[in-house]
Design a protein around this motif. Structure first.
Motif, PDB file in Angstrom:
ATOM      1  N   GLN A   3       0.809  -1.215   0.000  1.00  0.00           N
ATOM      2  CA  GLN A   3       0.000   0.000   0.000  1.00  0.00           C
ATOM      3  C   GLN A   3       0.850   1.276   0.000  1.00  0.00           C
ATOM      4  O   GLN A   3       0.362   2.344  -0.347  1.00  0.00           O
ATOM      5  N   PHE A  31       1.014   2.930  -3.489  1.00  0.00           N
ATOM      6  CA  PHE A  31      -0.219   3.376  -4.133  1.00  0.00           C
ATOM      7  C   PHE A  31      -0.245   4.890  -4.281  1.00  0.00           C
ATOM      8  O   PHE A  31       0.238   5.630  -3.433  1.00  0.00           O
ATOM      9  N   LYS A  32      -0.859   5.332  -5.341  1.00  0.00           N
ATOM     10  CA  LYS A  32      -1.145   6.740  -5.556  1.00  0.00           C
ATOM     11  C   LYS A  32      -2.586   6.998  -5.108  1.00  0.00           C
ATOM     12  O   LYS A  32      -3.335   6.077  -4.810  1.00  0.00           O
ATOM     13  N   TYR A  33      -2.988   8.253  -5.087  1.00  0.00           N
ATOM     14  CA  TYR A  33      -4.343   8.597  -4.634  1.00  0.00           C
ATOM     15  C   TYR A  33      -5.426   7.980  -5.518  1.00  0.00           C
ATOM     16  O   TYR A  33      -6.474   7.578  -5.047  1.00  0.00           O
ATOM     17  N   TYR A  34      -5.172   7.863  -6.825  1.00  0.00           N
ATOM     18  CA  TYR A  34      -6.183   7.300  -7.732  1.00  0.00           C
ATOM     19  C   TYR A  34      -6.357   5.801  -7.537  1.00  0.00           C
ATOM     20  O   TYR A  34      -7.381   5.243  -7.884  1.00  0.00           O
ATOM     21  N   ASP A  35      -5.352   5.126  -6.999  1.00  0.00           N
ATOM     22  CA  ASP A  35      -5.505   3.698  -6.709  1.00  0.00           C
ATOM     23  C   ASP A  35      -6.560   3.467  -5.624  1.00  0.00           C
ATOM     24  O   ASP A  35      -7.327   2.504  -5.678  1.00  0.00           O
ATOM     25  N   TYR A  36      -6.619   4.357  -4.656  1.00  0.00           N
ATOM     26  CA  TYR A  36      -7.629   4.245  -3.608  1.00  0.00           C
ATOM     27  C   TYR A  36      -9.031   4.503  -4.162  1.00  0.00           C
ATOM     28  O   TYR A  36      -9.991   3.836  -3.790  1.00  0.00           O
ATOM     29  N   LEU A  65      -9.958   3.913  -7.247  1.00  0.00           N
ATOM     30  CA  LEU A  65     -10.290   2.719  -8.037  1.00  0.00           C
ATOM     31  C   LEU A  65     -10.713   1.559  -7.135  1.00  0.00           C
ATOM     32  O   LEU A  65     -11.617   0.791  -7.479  1.00  0.00           O
ATOM     33  N   PHE A  66     -10.051   1.438  -5.991  1.00  0.00           N
ATOM     34  CA  PHE A  66     -10.407   0.371  -5.056  1.00  0.00           C
ATOM     35  C   PHE A  66     -11.823   0.558  -4.519  1.00  0.00           C
ATOM     36  O   PHE A  66     -12.611  -0.396  -4.463  1.00  0.00           O
TER      37      PHE A  66
END
Length: 168
Positions: free
Chosen positions: A57, A60-65, A67-68
């Motif tokens: 984790q 991760f970048k902010y957009y990964d969160y 997308l999750f």
């Protein structure tokens, strides 16, 4: 035991309005619970995924969160759609058959059994080797011993007893 007793079966009796309302009330209660169950299951699955990915984790970048979280909403929506389709199919089936929704049986209790899903009474059928197994309420299960002559009104497809009366 059943030789001298006349067994009668009346089929395709229309459901009354209170029986239809009782079935609809049960379905309405189930429809209210579906989103809660699915939300809990979705959070559980997503929590398990977070637990498995706890070491990665930091990358991760902010957009990964985002997308999750979006994947969680998609999972919830898909499961909710499947649940609504199942409820819709069930409703369509019993409404289609509400004209011929119940049967009335005058017979003798030949067996009793209890499972984890409910209590059941087995009745002698019209033919010699025919048996009709019906789900009954717990208080009715303990009330009628084997060999009792009963008149039972039951739902045709779910095999659930609606009304049990002693046959004299």
């Amino acid at each position: 035991m059943t030789d001298n007793f006349k067994i009668q079966l009346q089929e395709n009796i229309p459901l009354s309005t209170e029986e239809i309302e009782r079935i609809e009330a049960g379905l309405k209660g189930f429809r209210k619970i579906i989103p809660v169950i699915l939300a809990f299951a979705t959070l559980l699955v997503m929590g398990f995924i977070v637990f498995l990915m706890r070491d990665s984790q930091t990358q991760f970048k902010y957009y990964d969160y985002f997308l999750f979280v979006a994947a969680g909403f998609v999972l919830f929506g898909f499961c909710y759609l499947i649940a609504l389709l199942v409820v819709w199919y069930d409703t369509a089936n019993w409404k289609k058959d509400k004209v011929v929704g119940k049967n009335k049986l005058l017979s003798i209790v030949i067996n009793k059994d209890a499972t984890e899903y409910g209590e059941y009474l087995t009745f002698a059928g019209v033919t010699q080797n025919d048996k009709i197994r019906l789900k009954v309420k717990p208080e009715e299960y303990s009330l009628y011993p084997i060999g009792t002559k009963l008149s039972v009104t039951y739902l045709k497809f779910s095999k659930e007893a609606l009304c049990i009366v002693d046959a004299v």
